[in-house]
Design an enzyme around this catalytic site. Structure first.
Site, PDB file in Angstrom:
ATOM      1  N   LYS A 106       0.844  -1.183   0.000  1.00 17.38           N
ATOM      2  CA  LYS A 106       0.000   0.000   0.000  1.00 17.38           C
ATOM      3  C   LYS A 106       0.888   1.244   0.000  1.00 17.38           C
ATOM      4  O   LYS A 106       1.811   1.357   0.790  1.00 17.38           O
ATOM      5  CB  LYS A 106      -0.907  -0.013   1.240  1.00 17.38           C
ATOM      6  CG  LYS A 106      -2.109   0.899   1.141  1.00 17.38           C
ATOM      7  CD  LYS A 106      -3.072   0.648   2.297  1.00 17.38           C
ATOM      8  CE  LYS A 106      -4.311   1.528   2.156  1.00 17.38           C
ATOM      9  NZ  LYS A 106      -5.280   1.310   3.245  1.00 17.38           N
ATOM     10  N   ARG A 166     -25.455  -2.522   7.519  1.00 22.96           N
ATOM     11  CA  ARG A 166     -25.094  -3.887   7.137  1.00 22.96           C
ATOM     12  C   ARG A 166     -25.383  -4.886   8.259  1.00 22.96           C
ATOM     13  O   ARG A 166     -25.356  -6.093   8.034  1.00 22.96           O
ATOM     14  CB  ARG A 166     -23.603  -3.951   6.783  1.00 22.96           C
ATOM     15  CG  ARG A 166     -23.144  -2.857   5.833  1.00 22.96           C
ATOM     16  CD  ARG A 166     -21.761  -3.121   5.292  1.00 22.96           C
ATOM     17  NE  ARG A 166     -21.840  -3.792   4.005  1.00 22.96           N
ATOM     18  CZ  ARG A 166     -20.812  -4.331   3.366  1.00 22.96           C
ATOM     19  NH1 ARG A 166     -19.609  -4.276   3.906  1.00 22.96           N
ATOM     20  NH2 ARG A 166     -20.966  -4.906   2.205  1.00 22.96           N
ATOM     21  N   GLU A 219     -19.206  -6.117  10.152  1.00 24.12           N
ATOM     22  CA  GLU A 219     -20.169  -5.362  10.951  1.00 24.12           C
ATOM     23  C   GLU A 219     -21.216  -6.258  11.609  1.00 24.12           C
ATOM     24  O   GLU A 219     -21.611  -6.017  12.756  1.00 24.12           O
ATOM     25  CB  GLU A 219     -20.858  -4.316  10.075  1.00 24.12           C
ATOM     26  CG  GLU A 219     -19.939  -3.237   9.530  1.00 24.12           C
ATOM     27  CD  GLU A 219     -19.286  -3.595   8.213  1.00 24.12           C
ATOM     28  OE1 GLU A 219     -18.589  -2.739   7.645  1.00 24.12           O
ATOM     29  OE2 GLU A 219     -19.478  -4.751   7.747  1.00 24.12           O
TER      30      GLU A 219
END
Length: 625
Positions: A289, A403, A375
């Site tokens: 990243k 969610r 979640e």
């Protein structure tokens, strides 16, 4: 840096005319263009830098847009946008009426699926593949998912489904960079890390075989080499070099990798091979990243998203004293409440920084739980924690709580468990757009039994309402907006307020404005021009019914204002109460209209929605005209 190759690439068809040997230069030019454009506009940064070579290779091998690329989350899709006809518009990124920060179907035919949340790519790509297969279309479908997003249950549900469909030509690319926004947590990232190490050991074995002929000719060197090899094996996992059966192969996927995700030539070669294969395929690539920009490589969390900056020097640190954000106020309250109550447990679904739990993790590591991008599990986990005498606080964005709605209902509310939901990013969030807007939480929570819902109007109220809701022995929610408030001084104690009671902020005549949360401040401004009464309702559930009756009796018009969908929101709750009491009074509900809100500056969006002071005043004047 000049970009002679990229200058001639407007669409993927142009890219495919480039000689394969020149693709590394294309990637370098694309990274430089990306660096300059994002530094000029702000936006998601480190994740895009890490996906440059992969994006080039995918568009080079696959016949997009007929072949479909489905990006998971989509915050790594800027290189994709640059190569698919939007290079000249990158200067409008995340601005109102400009390019969206995520793939968006109505923006380009190359954006096969609109996203913003994680772990949807495999299921969506599988659905597309099935639809094309049924229609006799030969299109190929690729899902690109990060290792952080792979931790969510929905990703594994799709893998389970696809792996049992051997005639489905689906490629899943697992982009493994050990990060979501924060470093990844959980067992799956550890497994993937072991996969990389196993690959390293395979290379080591090959090198050993090639070197044995040399070492055998030097007295004593073979014994030394064996001892070194033994130590390396022990450092990796303590086991001998055994054949490795991939977890994904057990799901029915043909596994390839891990390979270097920054070697564009290797990626092209591998993708060409996989393009010719049939059945479910999974390619495991390893990337970094922030690759190619040292500041982002060294701090991928800090450079996940950036504001405007000079690429040569990085972000400029402001010396001005900034007002604390609501997220920071929550984080400080959480630490203070944890010091006062050893039962408090903090839970986040992979949003440590975004939800303000960095300090809490450092101070109370044993009571801090990052469950990854999961979640649904976060809410059920919190319910389990609450069952046995602890007091969980779930720090979660409004859009992400959507969610876990079933878990909120079944695993917390029906059982009346004392879980506090600290709901960040309620209302309009700005540049991240509709997938991240918290426009619906009041509507979807208000109908759930046992819930207490609070909406603070300023920073100090936020702290007080958090303390109030935490003390209750039932499910509670405090929802607050992104960013800072009016700059109100915040207390340091754990003061509470009466549950279900609002306060009149300004007394006026004829018009009474019942304002909820972030809409109290603009309502006060509008009221000054209207000589209207303003009530800070504080609670959406339970409502201050006595105050509503009092205001209805003493005013000609009632106006409700909320930064939530009008349908089913706080204003609807007021109307329902008035109907039950047979109180007939003209009522105007002001809130987020029944539209998909767009991305852009939140102040401008609120103005467009009529949710600033001028808009509220205008709506009221029109209503009472």
């Amino acid at each position: 840096m000049t970009t002679p190759l990229l200058d001639n690439i407007e669409f993927p068809a142009d890219l495919r005319q480039v000689a394969e040997a020149d693709l590394p230069q294309v990637a370098d030019e694309l990274r430089e263009f990306l660096l300059q454009s994002v530094c000029a506009t702000g936006g998601h940064f480190a994740s895009n830098l890490g996906a440059v070579e992969l994006t080039v290779a995918l568009h080079y091998v696959y016949n997009t847009p007929s072949d479909h690329l489905v990006w998971d989350v989509g915050h790594q899709s800027y290189p994709h946008k640059i190569l698919t006809g939007r290079k000249s518009r990158m200067g409008t990124m995340r601005q109102q009426h400009g390019l969206a920060g995520f793939p968006k179907r109505c923006e380009s035919e190359y954006d096969a699926f609109g996203v913003g949340h994680s772990s949807t790519s495999i299921g969506a790509a599988l659905g597309m593949q099935v639809a094309d297969q049924l229609q006799g279309k030969p299109n190929r479908h690729v899902a690109i998912i990060g290792d952080g997003a792979m931790t969510a249950g929905q990703a594994f549900e799709a893998l389970n489904n696809a792996g049992d469909m051997p005639n489905t030509n689906l490629l899943v690319i697992l982009n493994d960079n050990e990060m979501s926004i924060s470093p990844n947590v959980g067992a799956l990232p550890k497994y993937l890390a072991q996969s990389v190490m196993r690959n390293f050991k395979g290379l080591m074995k090959s090198a050993k075989n090639k070197s044995e002929k040399v070492l055998n000719k030097v007295p004593g060197m073979m014994d030394v080499a064996k001892k070194v090899e033994s130590k390396i094996k022990e450092a990796v996992d303590g086991s001998p070099l055994n054949p490795h059966v991939s977890l994904f192969e057990k799901f029915g996927f043909e596994y390839t990798g891990p390979i270097d995700g920054h070697d564009v030539a290797l990626l092209v070669k591998t993708l060409k091979h996989l393009h010719s294969q049939t059945g479910p395929q999974l390619l495991h690539i390893v990337t970094k990243k922030g690759n190619g920009y040292k500041l982002a490589e060294n701090d991928p969390v800090g450079f996940h998203a950036i504001g405007k900056m000079d690429p040569a020097t990085g972000p400029v640190k402001s010396t001005a004293v900034a007002k604390p954000t609501y997220t920071q106020i929550f984080g400080q309250w959480l630490c203070d409440q944890a010091a006062a109550d050893a039962r408090l447990v903090g839970i986040t679904p992979a949003m440590r920084e975004g939800s303000g739990l960095v300090a809490f993790e450092k101070q109370y590591p044993d009571r801090y739980f990052d469950v990854g991008i999961a979640e649904q599990h976060a809410v059920t986990f919190a319910g389990g924690v609450a069952c046995d005498g602890m007091k969980p606080v779930v720090a979660i964005y409004s859009t992400f709580l959507q969610r876990a709605y079933d878990q909120l209902v079944h695993d917390v509310a029906i059982q009346n468990l004392p879980v506090l939901f600290a709901i960040d990013r309620s209302g309009i969030v700005g540049a991240d757009g509709p997938t991240h807007a918290g426009a619906y939480d009041l509507s979807f929570m208000r109908c759930i039994p046992n819930m207490v819902i609070a909406a603070p109007s300023d920073e100090n109220e936020c702290r007080m309402l958090l303390s109030t809701c935490y003390q209750l022995d039932q499910p509670t929610a405090v929802r607050y907006p992104r960013g800072s408030g009016a700059g109100v001084e915040v207390g340091t104690d754990l003061q509470t307020v009466p549950v279900g009671k609002g306060v009149v902020r300004v007394q006026g005549e004829k018009v009474a404005i019942l304002a909820f949360g972030s809409m109290v401040a603009p309502s006060l401004q509008a009221a000054s021009a209207l000589n209207a009464t303003v009530a800070d309702m504080r609670f959406v559930k339970p409502l201050d019914e006595a105050l509503i009756s009092e205001l209805a009796a003493s005013h000609d018009y009632l106006i409700t204002v909320e930064e939530n969908a009008v349908q089913g929101g706080a204003g609807s709750a007021v109307l329902e109460y008035l109907a039950r009491q047979k109180i007939c009074k003209p009522v105007l509900n002001i809130g987020i209209a029944d539209v998909v809100t767009e991305h852009g500056d939140p102040t401008a969006i609120l103005a467009d929605l009529g949710l600033n002071a001028a808009g509220i005043e205008a709506s009221i004047r029109e209503f009472i005209a």
